[in-house]
Design an enzyme around this catalytic site. Structure first.
Site, short mmCIF file in Angstrom:
data_model
loop_
_atom_site.label_atom_id
_atom_site.label_comp_id
_atom_site.label_asym_id
_atom_site.label_seq_id
_atom_site.Cartn_x
_atom_site.Cartn_y
_atom_site.Cartn_z
N GLN A 109 37.11 38.18 36.82
CA GLN A 109 38.52 38.54 36.63
C GLN A 109 39.07 37.84 35.39
OE1 GLN A 109 39.92 40.83 38.65
NE2 GLN A 109 41.63 40.82 37.26
N PHE A 110 38.90 38.48 34.23
CA PHE A 110 39.36 37.85 32.98
C PHE A 110 40.87 37.66 32.96
CE2 PHE A 110 40.11 42.24 31.87
CZ PHE A 110 41.15 42.21 30.96
N THR A 111 41.61 38.41 33.76
CA THR A 111 43.07 38.30 33.74
C THR A 111 43.57 36.95 34.25
OG1 THR A 111 43.32 39.38 35.89
CG2 THR A 111 43.40 40.79 33.94
#
Length: 127
Positions: free
Chosen positions: A78-80
């Site tokens: 989850q790069f966010t």
């Protein structure tokens, strides 16, 4: 590196109407990677994650770890988690690691958790 950990009784990830990972009791773990992250940092977070005592014992106290309850892991990239929303309405992801590094460390985390004896399910890494 950031882990967002949610204790769950069950969880699943669905991509294009197909379940890619599903667990019963355990942790849903979202993993965010920055450019400065290494396997050594991942090892420290894995040790912390698998040792967290946040499951209830017979007296209702949070004294039990993932291992104590025979729990599983659902690990999702989850790069966010590295979104910077300080200015405007469009987040900046400049602090997030490159897809190559993030995927490498994501796969490393999965492998380490499996080698430690945990049942691990995953999402799909999108590049």
């Amino acid at each position: 590196m950031r882990f967002l950990i949610q204790r769950v009784n069950h969880a699943k990830v669905t991509v294009d109407k197909k379940i890619t990972g599903q667990i019963e009791k355990g942790f849903l773990v979202f993993v965010g990677v920055s450019e400065e992250d290494t396997s050594e940092i991942a090892d420290k977070l894995i040790k912390k994650l698998t040792g967290l005592r946040i499951f209830e014992d017979s007296e209702g106290k949070t004294n039990l770890s993932l291992n104590d309850v025979n729990g599983s892991l659902l690990i999702v990239s989850q790069f966010t988690l590295y979104a910077n929303c300080k200015k405007g309405n469009r987040p900046s992801f400049i602090q997030a690691g490159s897809p190559q590094l993030a995927n490498q460390l994501y796969e490393y985390i999965i492998a380490q958790c499996k080698s430690a004896g945990f049942h691990v399910e995953t999402g799909i890494f999108w590049k």
